[in-house]
Design a protein around this motif. Structure first.
Motif, PDB file in Angstrom:
ATOM      1  N   ILE A 244       0.846  -1.205   0.000  1.00 35.86           N
ATOM      2  CA  ILE A 244       0.000   0.000   0.000  1.00 35.86           C
ATOM      3  C   ILE A 244       0.878   1.251   0.000  1.00 35.86           C
ATOM      4  O   ILE A 244       0.654   2.198  -0.758  1.00 35.86           O
ATOM      5  CB  ILE A 244      -0.935   0.008   1.234  1.00 35.86           C
ATOM      6  CG1 ILE A 244      -1.877  -1.207   1.223  1.00 35.86           C
ATOM      7  CG2 ILE A 244      -1.752   1.298   1.285  1.00 35.86           C
ATOM      8  CD1 ILE A 244      -2.704  -1.352   2.496  1.00 35.86           C
TER       9      ILE A 244
ATOM     10  N   LYS B 299      -4.971   6.985   1.129  1.00 41.12           N
ATOM     11  CA  LYS B 299      -4.677   5.603   1.491  1.00 41.12           C
ATOM     12  C   LYS B 299      -5.760   4.640   1.000  1.00 41.12           C
ATOM     13  O   LYS B 299      -5.461   3.492   0.634  1.00 41.12           O
ATOM     14  CB  LYS B 299      -4.524   5.473   3.011  1.00 41.12           C
ATOM     15  CG  LYS B 299      -4.082   4.082   3.444  1.00 41.12           C
ATOM     16  CD  LYS B 299      -3.995   3.951   4.952  1.00 41.12           C
ATOM     17  CE  LYS B 299      -3.546   2.564   5.354  1.00 41.12           C
ATOM     18  NZ  LYS B 299      -3.535   2.367   6.818  1.00 41.12           N
TER      19      LYS B 299
ATOM     20  N   SER C 134      -4.967   3.747  -2.520  1.00 37.74           N
ATOM     21  CA  SER C 134      -3.739   2.964  -2.568  1.00 37.74           C
ATOM     22  C   SER C 134      -3.974   1.534  -2.092  1.00 37.74           C
ATOM     23  O   SER C 134      -3.457   0.577  -2.670  1.00 37.74           O
ATOM     24  CB  SER C 134      -2.668   3.637  -1.698  1.00 37.74           C
ATOM     25  OG  SER C 134      -1.410   3.060  -1.917  1.00 37.74           O
ATOM     26  N   ALA C 135      -4.791   1.369  -1.045  1.00 38.95           N
ATOM     27  CA  ALA C 135      -5.077   0.037  -0.514  1.00 38.95           C
ATOM     28  C   ALA C 135      -5.867  -0.801  -1.509  1.00 38.95           C
ATOM     29  O   ALA C 135      -5.585  -1.993  -1.716  1.00 38.95           O
ATOM     30  CB  ALA C 135      -5.850   0.153   0.804  1.00 38.95           C
TER      31      ALA C 135
END
Length: 950
Positions: free
Chosen positions: A433, A554, A557-558
């Motif tokens: 990530i 995030k 990205s995850a």
């Protein structure tokens, strides 16, 4: 009817007349000095004032005043504070809010049945779900979520691959419960408030990824469900940006390319930069404006045209759905393919309250789906693999990622990303990530990435400004990587609600001084209330502001890290199936296919030519490797492939070219297709040589046509069907030698577009390593104007005649890694045109040119790679296995060596039965010239791979 006075207006002021003329030239593909082009006859076609119109129509004042009367009758009232969310029908007895709650609770219960042992308690999930539902319902977005759920539910229920999520929506537990997303926001500490903030009212925005091949099915479903007059795609405009508009104007004005290119390259490589900003930032542009009248005129005209729409097209993903017919809100436009699109771009649609849904086609989902189907084809339903069930702690997958062997892996195949993976060596999913969030110009340029790597590998200590930060920043080794971490710090240390923290995060990202000062005071006050000294709080705020400028979402990205991991897992554990699916997905992209074939060779996966007895439409996994699909052969369409498949299923394998021509439908498989089958190797399984089949092709086709006519007339052979053995005997082939490797490869490339069984550059592998400084893959990373040395084979040549009547060339070359472009200017072209032919390995020296249309090489030298080989080769090794060697073999070898005398010493490397190897120096008097002809002569006698140049 009253008379009305108007003026044909195409630009705002008289001063724009010349800029408009330039624009006309751009739109019609002309230059200003061409005589037979479209042009306006005067500079009067601008928007005139009332005074100018009255003066022009002095005798018809009433007509000019009628224009004003018409304007006064027009009334357009746009509302910007109302959302026009489409209406979603729910089952009887439910409100939209109640139905959303029902689906969410049922979905969460199903998710929690499969949660890992270390997951949070169920009641924590329940409280988060209730909070999110309360926010969604209070903001009136239940219907929006139900529409998104309905679209994705349709796709999943019809076997259309759906992505695990995209953007900040992955932070919503409601989205996870509804299977809109597939990443658990609680497990990875993703924040709902980053997606939807009740303290900042805005439309929700959930982007949806679907299989590239089946995205149109989803759009068709949406259109049918909500009505054609309520659904359409969104227009997008290609605008003239700073660098491009300079080059466009310069070309139209016929200014020398080199001068215009020099000016364009002075514009800084900053996204969205304007010409005015570029002039302020670059002193050399300022100097040119002062001293060069031509450049002054160029930039003045470019400024007038900058930002104008150059063309209209359809947005790659955007679809708008409205409650009322779209014509109540927005004008519509028919696109190039007849599709209906809005005339407003996406940002303007949102301003008038219409809701945009992004339905994106993601090729990687197609690759994963095809790979899984290839794998499960040989498995029972119980043994079938499912990507969502791949363990996220697989050691071999992380070893593969850490090695940098990630060609073909989603988001991780660029050279820079591969270097980062090798340095960082991911060990857990959280590392992956972080990698996707870090690999961007900002973090790389700021030193964040180096700091992150050093901390992870224990080269420098992990420090936290305050003990409270450890829990928030532990997963990123004390570095603020994500926007969500900025929000959590404000929440935990300064008492901000997560909604307020999102406003702080946005303010930091936009760097508005006044807003930042207000937020800083509030943060310091909140931190002081939690016992944090003011100076410490001020330092922490400045640190947050610094990292917030580089922080990444995030949630996004995850979600994308999950796709990266799934592709890495497939490549690690099922490499053949994964690479076959990857090649099939990129069949139309020559550059990618060349790169992936090279990767297969590096992975020791054989790439086999198409085969009429084994191939399907796309790349197929077979026992020996990956078989090319029949669709790759030129002049072979789906009808021909269907005919071959039907004949194969009905009568078994084809045993000869005659058998093939008799059994296929000649109306669907023509002569050109059969020629392509021979050249590509698709008939090699009949055990005949390609040269032999070419010699008898016309006869075989004629016999096939006769057999076709007999079948249509209901006739059979005199004594019934012939046996396979008798047919083979009846189809004699001429005793011809097979084509040499060079001709085989050339014809493969001609018929398929790719070298399959080999590559002309493979025999130059050692030279490529020794003399090249870049290749098709690494060229993009080489700085502007840096000298490079590359090797390649011409696959396309465009000859250009300059204004002076000289010839130059724009070449597309292929190496083992892909394609690259080379510009050959007139002087060099005169010297080298004789060797610029197909299938000839070339050595190119030049300088990197990074333009708007990609990276090219401006050649300053071109020569035959074979000549370079002779210059760099210091010795030649001939590798032989001693078993079975006779004195006659050595005598034939000596004769070959004597035929190719030259400067290089020769060594014999003899492999012995006990696995040892002896190296023997050949007499000093016997030296050779390391030419292609020498290699061919030796390999014809002793086999491929016998000769090694050093």
């Amino acid at each position: 009817m009253a008379l009305v006075a108007t003026n044909d207006a195409h630009y705002l002021t008289r001063a724009h007349s010349k800029a408009h003329d330039i624009l006309l030239c751009l739109q019609t593909g002309k230059t200003v000095n061409e005589t037979d082009r479209m042009r306006f006859g005067s500079d009067e076609n601008y928007l005139k004032s009332a005074e100018e119109m009255l003066a022009n129509f002095s005798e018809l004042h009433e007509a000019a005043l009628n224009t004003k009367r018409i304007a006064e009758r027009c009334n357009l009232d746009l509302t910007f504070d109302q959302f026009h969310l489409p209406h979603y029908k729910v089952p009887e007895g439910f409100t939209r809010e109640r139905y959303l709650e029902k689906l969410s609770r049922e979905g969460l219960a199903a998710r929690l049945k499969n949660k890992p042992p270390d997951a949070l308690p169920d009641d924590v999930y329940g409280r988060r779900l209730a909070t999110e539902l309360a926010v969604l319902n209070s903001m009136g977005y239940a219907g929006y979520f139900l529409i998104v759920w309905d679209i994705i539910n349709y796709a999943r229920s019809h076997g259309i691959p759906v992505g695990p999520g995209r953007g900040s929506a992955a932070g919503s537990l409601v989205a996870y419960a509804l299977r809109i997303t597939d990443i658990d926001p609680m497990r990875y500490d993703l924040l709902f408030e980053r997606f939807l903030n009740p303290e900042r009212v805005s439309l929700p925005d959930i982007d949806m990824d679907f299989c590239m091949d089946r995205r149109e099915e989803v759009i068709h479903y949406v259109t049918e469900k909500f009505g054609q007059d309520h659904v359409c795609q969104i227009i997008t405009f290609g605008t003239m940006a700073a660098k491009a508009v300079i080059r466009d104007v310069g070309r139209v004005m016929e200014q020398p390319y080199a001068e215009v290119d020099k000016v364009a390259k002075l514009v800084p490589n900053t996204i969205g930069i304007t010409l005015d900003e570029a002039v302020k930032a670059e002193p050399r542009l300022q100097e040119l404006l002062k001293t060069d009248p031509k450049i002054q005129e160029l930039l003045t005209l470019a400024r007038s045209l900058e930002g104008l729409a150059r063309h209209a097209s359809t947005h790659a993903a955007g679809v708008v759905i409205s409650e009322e017919p779209l014509t109540d809100h927005v004008p519509l436009y028919r696109g190039a393919k007849g599709e209906i699109v809005t005339q407003y771009a996406k940002d303007d649609l949102e301003k008038i309250g219409l809701v945009k849904f992004d339905l994106l086609g993601l090729r990687t989902l197609t690759v994963i789906d095809q790979a899984v189907k290839l794998i499960n084809k040989k498995r029972s339903a119980e043994e079938a693999i499912r990507p969502i069930e791949f363990p996220l702690d697989d050691l071999k997958t992380y070893q593969k990622l850490s090695s940098g062997e990630t060609v073909g892996i989603f988001q991780l195949e660029s050279r820079g990303m591969r270097d980062l993976l090798v340095k960082l060596k991911p060990e857990v999913f959280e590392d992956l990530i972080a990698i996707l969030a870090l690999y961007r110009p900002g973090p790389i340029g700021s030193g964040m990435v180096d700091d992150f790597i050093k901390r992870k590998r224990g080269l420098i200590p992990i420090k936290y400004e305050l003990p409270q930060l450890k829990e928030i920043l532990q997963e990123t080794y004390g570095v603020i990587v994500y926007q969500e971490q900025v929000m959590k710090i404000a929440n935990v240390l300064a008492g901000f609600s997560l909604g307020q923290a999102d406003l702080l995060r946005r303010a930091m990202g936009k760097k508005k001084p006044e807003e930042m000062e207000k937020q800083k005071e509030r943060f310091i006050d909140g931190a002081r209330g939690n016992g944090i000294p003011e100076k410490k709080a001020e330092k922490l705020f400045d640190l947050m502001a610094y990292f917030a400028g580089y922080g990444f979402n995030k949630s996004h990205s995850a979600a994308y890290a999950l796709i990266s991991y799934q592709t890495a897992y497939l490549k690690t554990h099922y490499p053949v199936e994964f690479m076959a699916a990857l090649l099939s997905s990129e069949m139309g992209n020559s550059d990618k296919v060349v790169r992936y074939i090279t990767e297969c060779r590096a992975m020791n996966i054989k790439i086999l030519p198409p085969d009429v007895n084994e191939s399907r439409r796309d790349f197929t996994v077979v026992e020996d490797g990956i078989r090319f699909g029949l669709a790759a052969i030129k002049n072979v369409g789906d009808n021909a492939i269907d005919s071959i498949r039907e004949a194969r299923e009905e009568g078994g394998p084809f045993i000869s070219i005659f058998d093939f021509c008799r059994r296929i439908d000649s109306r669907r498989v023509n002569r050109r297709a059969i020629e392509g089958f021979i050249k590509s190797g698709a008939l090699d399984s009949t055990k005949a040589r390609r040269s032999q089949m070419t010699a008898v092709m016309e006869k075989a086709v004629e016999e096939g046509n006769v057999a076709q006519r007999d079948r249509l007339q209901g006739q059979e052979a005199l004594f019934g069907l012939e046996s396979a053995d008798s047919k083979a005997v009846a189809d004699p082939l001429p005793p011809l030698e097979e084509w040499d490797e060079t001709q085989m490869l050339r014809l493969e490339k001609e018929s398929v577009g790719f070298y399959i069984t080999g590559h002309p550059l493979v025999r130059y592998a050692e030279e490529l390593r020794n003399v090249s400084t870049a290749n098709a893959e690494t060229l993009v990373d080489v700085p502007e104007d840096r000298q490079v040395k590359l090797c390649g084979i011409i696959v396309q040549q465009k000859i250009i005649t300059t204004k002076r009547g000289d010839k130059m060339a724009n070449l597309t070359l292929e190496d083992l890694h892909g394609l690259f472009e080379v510009l050959v200017f007139p002087d060099l072209y005169k010297k080298t045109s004789a060797i610029l032919g197909p299938d000839i390995p070339l050595f190119v020296t030049g300088f990197v040119d990074k333009g708007d249309k990609g990276t090219k090489v401006k050649a300053v030298g071109i020569e035959l790679l074979a000549n370079v080989r002779e210059q760099v080769t210091r010795r030649v090794d001939i590798c032989l296995n001693s078993t079975g060697l006779t004195s006659q073999d050595f005598q034939r070898l000596k004769e070959i060596l004597l035929r190719h005398r030259g400067p290089c010493p020769v060594f014999l490397r003899l492999g012995m039965p006990n696995q040892t190897e002896s190296t023997i120096a050949v007499d000093e008097q016997v030296r050779i010239k390391p030419s292609d002809l020498f290699v061919s002569d030796v390999e014809r006698e002793f086999g491929k791979g016998t000769v090694v140049f050093r």
